[in-house]
Design a protein around this motif. Sequence first.
Motif, PDB file in Angstrom:
ATOM      1  N   VAL A  93      -7.313 -17.478 -28.799  1.00  0.00           N
ATOM      2  CA  VAL A  93      -7.116 -18.928 -28.751  1.00  0.00           C
ATOM      3  C   VAL A  93      -7.694 -19.950 -29.088  1.00  0.00           C
ATOM      4  CG1 VAL A  93      -6.108 -19.834 -26.856  1.00  0.00           C
ATOM      5  CG2 VAL A  93      -5.268 -17.967 -26.396  1.00  0.00           C
ATOM      6  N   ALA A  94      -8.561 -19.615 -29.362  1.00  0.00           N
ATOM      7  CA  ALA A  94      -9.780 -20.754 -29.441  1.00  0.00           C
ATOM      8  C   ALA A  94     -10.032 -20.556 -31.240  1.00  0.00           C
ATOM      9  CB  ALA A  94     -11.036 -19.726 -29.342  1.00  0.00           C
ATOM     10  N   ALA A  95      -9.482 -19.892 -31.742  1.00  0.00           N
ATOM     11  CA  ALA A  95      -9.046 -19.947 -32.796  1.00  0.00           C
ATOM     12  C   ALA A  95      -8.543 -20.822 -33.640  1.00  0.00           C
ATOM     13  CB  ALA A  95      -8.539 -18.594 -33.778  1.00  0.00           C
ATOM     14  N   GLU A  96      -7.785 -21.088 -32.690  1.00  0.00           N
ATOM     15  CA  GLU A  96      -6.273 -22.775 -33.203  1.00  0.00           C
ATOM     16  C   GLU A  96      -7.136 -24.041 -32.906  1.00  0.00           C
ATOM     17  OE1 GLU A  96      -1.907 -23.169 -32.326  1.00  0.00           O
ATOM     18  OE2 GLU A  96      -2.968 -22.565 -30.350  1.00  0.00           O
ATOM     19  N   GLN A  97      -8.053 -23.669 -32.334  1.00  0.00           N
ATOM     20  CA  GLN A  97      -8.660 -24.841 -31.700  1.00  0.00           C
ATOM     21  C   GLN A  97      -9.482 -25.092 -33.349  1.00  0.00           C
ATOM     22  OE1 GLN A  97      -7.443 -26.963 -29.596  1.00  0.00           O
ATOM     23  NE2 GLN A  97      -5.836 -25.192 -29.768  1.00  0.00           N
ATOM     24  N   VAL A  98     -10.096 -24.584 -34.045  1.00  0.00           N
ATOM     25  CA  VAL A  98     -11.993 -25.059 -35.154  1.00  0.00           C
ATOM     26  C   VAL A  98     -11.118 -26.076 -35.146  1.00  0.00           C
ATOM     27  CG1 VAL A  98     -12.822 -24.147 -36.477  1.00  0.00           C
ATOM     28  CG2 VAL A  98     -12.703 -22.488 -34.138  1.00  0.00           C
ATOM     29  N   GLN A  99     -12.296 -26.865 -35.592  1.00  0.00           N
ATOM     30  CA  GLN A  99     -12.266 -27.278 -36.833  1.00  0.00           C
ATOM     31  C   GLN A  99     -13.405 -27.251 -37.974  1.00  0.00           C
ATOM     32  OE1 GLN A  99     -11.801 -32.410 -35.935  1.00  0.00           O
ATOM     33  NE2 GLN A  99      -9.890 -31.385 -34.819  1.00  0.00           N
ATOM     34  N   GLU A 100     -13.296 -27.624 -38.842  1.00  0.00           N
ATOM     35  CA  GLU A 100     -14.076 -26.993 -40.051  1.00  0.00           C
ATOM     36  C   GLU A 100     -16.136 -28.267 -39.588  1.00  0.00           C
ATOM     37  OE1 GLU A 100     -15.687 -25.849 -42.837  1.00  0.00           O
ATOM     38  OE2 GLU A 100     -13.421 -26.166 -42.988  1.00  0.00           O
ATOM     39  N   GLY A 101     -16.659 -26.953 -39.849  1.00  0.00           N
ATOM     40  CA  GLY A 101     -17.560 -26.859 -39.527  1.00  0.00           C
ATOM     41  C   GLY A 101     -18.008 -26.506 -37.697  1.00  0.00           C
ATOM     42  N   ASP A 102     -17.111 -26.132 -37.284  1.00  0.00           N
ATOM     43  CA  ASP A 102     -17.753 -26.167 -35.991  1.00  0.00           C
ATOM     44  C   ASP A 102     -18.354 -24.959 -35.317  1.00  0.00           C
ATOM     45  OD1 ASP A 102     -16.462 -28.315 -34.691  1.00  0.00           O
ATOM     46  OD2 ASP A 102     -14.058 -27.550 -34.325  1.00  0.00           O
ATOM     47  N   ILE A 103     -18.910 -24.280 -34.505  1.00  0.00           N
ATOM     48  CA  ILE A 103     -19.265 -22.862 -33.568  1.00  0.00           C
ATOM     49  C   ILE A 103     -18.648 -22.471 -32.263  1.00  0.00           C
ATOM     50  CG2 ILE A 103     -21.537 -21.966 -32.710  1.00  0.00           C
ATOM     51  CD1 ILE A 103     -22.941 -23.458 -34.705  1.00  0.00           C
ATOM     52  N   VAL A 104     -18.145 -21.704 -32.482  1.00  0.00           N
ATOM     53  CA  VAL A 104     -17.515 -21.484 -31.281  1.00  0.00           C
ATOM     54  C   VAL A 104     -18.361 -20.524 -30.248  1.00  0.00           C
ATOM     55  CG1 VAL A 104     -15.768 -19.149 -30.497  1.00  0.00           C
ATOM     56  CG2 VAL A 104     -14.840 -20.324 -32.473  1.00  0.00           C
ATOM     57  N   VAL A 105     -18.892 -21.384 -28.708  1.00  0.00           N
ATOM     58  CA  VAL A 105     -19.524 -20.762 -27.907  1.00  0.00           C
ATOM     59  C   VAL A 105     -18.977 -19.812 -27.310  1.00  0.00           C
ATOM     60  CG1 VAL A 105     -21.172 -21.095 -27.059  1.00  0.00           C
ATOM     61  CG2 VAL A 105     -20.954 -22.675 -28.939  1.00  0.00           C
ATOM     62  N   ALA A 106     -18.796 -18.962 -27.005  1.00  0.00           N
ATOM     63  CA  ALA A 106     -18.570 -18.259 -25.390  1.00  0.00           C
ATOM     64  C   ALA A 106     -19.010 -17.513 -24.635  1.00  0.00           C
ATOM     65  CB  ALA A 106     -17.308 -16.666 -26.058  1.00  0.00           C
ATOM     66  N   GLY A 107     -18.781 -18.404 -23.076  1.00  0.00           N
ATOM     67  CA  GLY A 107     -19.855 -17.440 -21.795  1.00  0.00           C
ATOM     68  C   GLY A 107     -18.588 -16.362 -21.679  1.00  0.00           C
ATOM     69  N   CYS A 108     -18.774 -16.338 -19.874  1.00  0.00           N
ATOM     70  CA  CYS A 108     -18.013 -14.803 -19.376  1.00  0.00           C
ATOM     71  C   CYS A 108     -17.693 -14.834 -18.256  1.00  0.00           C
ATOM     72  CB  CYS A 108     -18.668 -13.252 -19.721  1.00  0.00           C
ATOM     73  SG  CYS A 108     -16.596 -12.181 -19.814  1.00  0.00           S
ATOM     74  N   THR A 109     -17.183 -14.453 -17.566  1.00  0.00           N
ATOM     75  CA  THR A 109     -16.272 -15.347 -16.129  1.00  0.00           C
ATOM     76  C   THR A 109     -18.043 -14.205 -15.122  1.00  0.00           C
ATOM     77  OG1 THR A 109     -15.134 -13.612 -15.661  1.00  0.00           O
ATOM     78  CG2 THR A 109     -14.657 -16.224 -16.467  1.00  0.00           C
ATOM     79  N   THR A 110     -18.301 -12.988 -15.774  1.00  0.00           N
ATOM     80  CA  THR A 110     -19.480 -12.382 -15.155  1.00  0.00           C
ATOM     81  C   THR A 110     -20.067 -11.997 -16.840  1.00  0.00           C
ATOM     82  OG1 THR A 110     -19.507 -11.008 -13.829  1.00  0.00           O
ATOM     83  CG2 THR A 110     -17.407 -10.029 -15.074  1.00  0.00           C
ATOM     84  N   GLU A 111     -21.079 -10.507 -16.385  1.00  0.00           N
ATOM     85  CA  GLU A 111     -21.753  -9.892 -17.450  1.00  0.00           C
ATOM     86  C   GLU A 111     -20.792  -9.104 -18.172  1.00  0.00           C
ATOM     87  OE1 GLU A 111     -25.553  -8.527 -15.880  1.00  0.00           O
ATOM     88  OE2 GLU A 111     -26.436 -10.825 -16.230  1.00  0.00           O
ATOM     89  N   SER A 112     -20.707  -8.891 -19.395  1.00  0.00           N
ATOM     90  CA  SER A 112     -20.400  -8.152 -19.868  1.00  0.00           C
ATOM     91  C   SER A 112     -20.777  -7.855 -21.256  1.00  0.00           C
ATOM     92  CB  SER A 112     -18.993  -8.303 -19.896  1.00  0.00           C
ATOM     93  OG  SER A 112     -17.722  -7.417 -20.733  1.00  0.00           O
ATOM     94  N   GLU A 113     -21.056  -7.040 -21.510  1.00  0.00           N
ATOM     95  CA  GLU A 113     -21.156  -6.529 -23.014  1.00  0.00           C
ATOM     96  C   GLU A 113     -20.697  -5.833 -24.109  1.00  0.00           C
ATOM     97  OE1 GLU A 113     -25.134  -4.205 -22.359  1.00  0.00           O
ATOM     98  OE2 GLU A 113     -25.951  -6.020 -21.996  1.00  0.00           O
TER      99      GLU A 113
END
Length: 227
Positions: A72-92
Amino acid sequence: MFDLGVVHTAIERPDAKDVEALSAFEVPTIHEAMGRVGLMRPYIRPIYPSAKLCGPAVTVLLQPGDNWMLHVAAEQVQEGDIVVAGCTTESEDGFFGELLATSMRAQGAKGLVIDGGCRDTKELEEMDFPVFARAIHSKGTIKATLGSVNVPVVCANALIHPGDVVAADHDGVVVVPKDRVKQVVRAAQEREDREEEKRQKFREGTLGLDLYSMREPLEAAGLTYLD
């Protein structure tokens, strides 16, 4: 921070020239220039040594073991952006790999910072798609549970709002609030200039004991030199 099933499609980003100016500095300098704040926890590491990033954040709130919201986030990206992802709880789990990187790069993303796992690291290095991750893990994920995109998230103990600037290199990851980027650039340059002056004095043989006027406080603290 706890809204689920939300995508904000319009976010404010700082001036691109200010972001470019900030990218000239390394993470320790930026961190110090902000007053020694903004660092993510040191377990977030580059998946290959030369990885480096600086750009506005498109934020993602993930559910454990589910990478749906990265698509879903890929659709919101503009040139030069960095995707930063957190999680609702720890997950590796391995939320991210070469296929998602290919998709995000096509939309203009410069890279990813994720408090979770990443896989396909050989392919990502060959693509030179920088990823800073909690873990390298081959375990796959599902696409079934809603998170959110472009909401405030916590990633490795750092709070990131959409549009904040994230800088990452071999020394770590730091978050600069979008309304402070210009100020931090100035402070970082001033710090660099001061450090160059000190560097030259050290080259000339000056000791830190003298440059930083340490001798008197050391003596007052009881330091004794013995022959």
